[in-house]
Design an enzyme around this catalytic site. Structure first.
Site, PDB file in Angstrom:
ATOM      1  N   LYS A  82       0.843  -1.205   0.000  1.00 47.28           N
ATOM      2  CA  LYS A  82       0.000   0.000   0.000  1.00 47.28           C
ATOM      3  C   LYS A  82       0.874   1.249   0.000  1.00 47.28           C
ATOM      4  O   LYS A  82       1.901   1.285   0.703  1.00 47.28           O
ATOM      5  CB  LYS A  82      -0.902  -0.024   1.237  1.00 47.28           C
ATOM      6  CG  LYS A  82      -1.917   1.113   1.317  1.00 47.28           C
ATOM      7  CD  LYS A  82      -2.818   0.934   2.525  1.00 47.28           C
ATOM      8  CE  LYS A  82      -3.853   2.024   2.671  1.00 47.28           C
ATOM      9  NZ  LYS A  82      -4.736   1.825   3.832  1.00 47.28           N
ATOM     10  N   SER A 157      -9.735   1.746   3.189  1.00 52.29           N
ATOM     11  CA  SER A 157      -8.882   2.503   2.299  1.00 52.29           C
ATOM     12  C   SER A 157      -7.883   1.653   1.520  1.00 52.29           C
ATOM     13  O   SER A 157      -7.350   2.116   0.516  1.00 52.29           O
ATOM     14  CB  SER A 157      -8.116   3.554   3.100  1.00 52.29           C
ATOM     15  OG  SER A 157      -7.252   2.925   4.043  1.00 52.29           O
ATOM     16  N   SER A 181      -9.873  -0.619   7.318  1.00 47.22           N
ATOM     17  CA  SER A 181      -9.292  -0.489   5.978  1.00 47.22           C
ATOM     18  C   SER A 181      -8.634  -1.732   5.399  1.00 47.22           C
ATOM     19  O   SER A 181      -8.262  -1.716   4.222  1.00 47.22           O
ATOM     20  CB  SER A 181      -8.287   0.645   5.955  1.00 47.22           C
ATOM     21  OG  SER A 181      -8.976   1.852   5.843  1.00 47.22           O
TER      22      SER A 181
HETATM   23  N1  GLN Z   1     -12.802   4.045   6.648  1.00 44.11           N
HETATM   24  C1  GLN Z   1     -12.202   4.484   7.864  1.00 44.11           C
HETATM   25  C2  GLN Z   1     -11.794   5.927   7.729  1.00 44.11           C
HETATM   26  O1  GLN Z   1     -12.060   6.492   6.731  1.00 44.11           O
HETATM   27  C3  GLN Z   1     -11.027   3.643   8.178  1.00 44.11           C
HETATM   28  C4  GLN Z   1      -9.808   3.986   7.435  1.00 44.11           C
HETATM   29  C5  GLN Z   1      -8.664   3.111   7.787  1.00 44.11           C
HETATM   30  O2  GLN Z   1      -8.841   2.080   8.432  1.00 44.11           O
HETATM   31  N2  GLN Z   1      -7.468   3.535   7.412  1.00 44.11           N
HETATM   32  O3  GLN Z   1     -11.189   6.481   8.584  1.00 44.11           O
END
Ligand code: GLN
Length: 479
Positions: A82, A157, A181
């Site tokens: 990532k 994400s 994420s």
């Molecule tokens: N979707 C969550 C957010 O937008 C989690 C993001 C993540 O786990 N990096 O913060």
């Protein structure tokens, strides 16, 4: 010699192929590059490739094999990283314009360990900007398409990491998770995704979003491969003071299929209103399958679940506002050309460099930390976080693991939730709780909806109980 089934290779298949000389590591690296470059325009899973790095690593593996040396537990295995995890000499954009030309000056500990084990880092995976989002639509470059349904989001994400594995571009990927994420995109794309216990994997070299919630974790096609990858990455790192010294079990050796008598908690709060009926059915079927394997189901309650989304968005935005202060146009980011004074330069750089969601979080986080509001919001949220932690501790005193859906819905159409941040945030309602509590969890595929959209079963275990979590997930997968 040829690698003719690249898109379905597992770690075991690669190890066997290398040992039987069906192919060399260099051939795998070449095929990875060819395949990924052909597929990437369709899915947008990668932001950049590391072809030379992968080839060098592959040559080293082939040399070790030729010399009769152990090439490592991940020898010749392509892996996507990532784009928030540093790999020296490669770009690390965090899918943001502000870091468009930033090249990592060092390598994250997790990546260092997997490269030492012979893995081939093939490219940097697309994601939501600074890992903020649940659909990958917040990437400043291009969205990722779900390989199971290209008109739908892959989740986020870590959407690029999940899609890379699902589309056959890499057997393994690294993602990061702050509140869903890894597990949510894994469930949307139909692959395995793991949230390790907080501290299990060093965060050194992970671009910080919310430091008390950030994790690095694996994606793979099967449970065993994630178990192996986590085993390689896990363990104390002197460069991250929050990394844990807890012993790392041999996760792969523990996959004996024996789950008889294990007690699994089914929390009523995770099967309440808002859960898609088809997702519910698939998860209930998975629970029935685990029962058939000899597990005992126990009804439990995690009573503070309803406060999780609010708590998470106070804590993560507060930490993000502090962590992202470093992107100021002075040191390593892009710098606005439209500025006469220093404060204009700061302001315009950040205004031009950050996307909408990141800006929203910085503003919200600055607000909840400001004097007068700190007590009412940030401190209160910390107290509720403690109650959520205690919910899990109480549950794990009674059960070995907890089984739930990963996300309330399957993958949604691109654009469906972009205008409603709250709708988007609710996509992580079943995953953010364990990030707040710090325990581990896995998403393992458990079938699909009538439209063919993958569904994930979530198995949560106590702090540092990844061995139990992997054993259950593997027994379910191979039932
Ligand atoms: N979707 C969550 C957010 O937008 C989690 C993001 C993540 O786990 N990096 O913060």
């Amino acid at each position: 010699m040829a690698v003719d089934n690249y898109s379905s290779l597992t770690v075991d298949a690669i190890q066997q192929g290398l040992r039987s000389k069906a192919f060399s590591a260099v051939e795998i690296a070449q095929e990875a590059q060819r395949f990924c470059e052909a597929e990437n325009p369709t899915y947008g899973a990668f932001l950049s490739f590391c072809a030379a790095r992968a080839l060098n690593a592959a040559e080293a593996v082939d040399k070790k094999l030729a010399d009769g040396e152990d090439p490592g537990a991940l020898a010749g295995v392509p892996i996507a990283i990532k784009d928030v995890i540093l790999v020296e000499g490669e770009k690390n954009t965090c899918a943001s314009k502000i870091l468009e030309n930033f090249v990592a000056p060092y390598t994250a500990t997790a990546v260092q360990r997997i490269e030492q084990a012979g893995a081939l880092v093939i490219g940097k995976a697309n994601c939501d900007e600074f890992a903020m989002g649940s659909s990958n639509e917040n990437s400043a470059y291009y969205p990722v398409k779900n390989p199971a349904a290209p008109d739908r989001v892959p989740g986020g994400s870590s959407g690029g990491s999940a899609a890379a594995v699902a589309a056959g571009m890499a057997p393994l990927a690294l993602g990061s998770e702050t509140g869903g994420s890894i597990r949510q995109p894994a469930s949307f794309c139909g692959v395995v995704g793991v949230l390790p216990t907080y501290g299990r994997v060093s965060r050194y070299g992970l671009s910080a979003f919310a430091s008390s919630l950030d994790h690095i974790g694996p994606f793979s096609r099967n449970v065993k491969d994630s178990a192996r990858l986590l085993g390689v990455m896990a363990g104390k790192d002197p460069r991250d003071s929050t990394s844990a010294g807890a012993a790392v079990a041999d996760y792969v050796a523990g996959l004996d299929g024996n789950v008889k008598g294990m007690k699994l908690g089914v929390p009523k709060e995770y099967f309440a209103a808002g859960l898609d009926p088809e997702v519910k059915t698939r998860v209930e079927e998975a629970i029935a399958a685990l029962e058939k394997l000899g597990c005992e189901m126990v009804d439990i309650s995690l009573p503070h679940t309803e406060y999780a989304v609010a708590t998470y968005y106070l804590i993560c935005t507060a930490e993000a506002s502090a962590n992202l202060a470093r992107y100021d146009g002075v040191r390593y980011t892009m710098r606005s050309k439209n500025a006469e004074t220093l404060s204009e330069m700061y302001r315009n750089t950040r205004h031009e460099g950050f996307g909408k969601e990141v800006t929203r979080r910085i503003i919200l986080g600055t607000y909840v930390l400001s004097s007068g509001y700190y007590e009412a919001y940030y401190r209160k949220a910390q107290k509720v976080r403690r109650l959520i932690y205690q919910d899990f501790k109480n549950a794990f005193a009674k059960v070995d693991a907890i089984v739930t859906p990963v996300s309330p819905s399957p993958a949604f159409p691109l654009g469906a939730k972009t205008s409603d941040p709250l709708e988007m945030y609710l996509s992580d309602i079943y995953t953010i709780t364990s990030c707040l509590a710090g325990n581990c969890g896995i998403s393992v595929p458990c079938g699909a909806t009538s439209e063919g959209l993958p569904v994930g079963l979530q198995i949560l275990a106590d702090h540092f109980a990844e061995d139990k979590m992997f054993r259950l997930a593997d027994a379910y997968e191979n039932r």
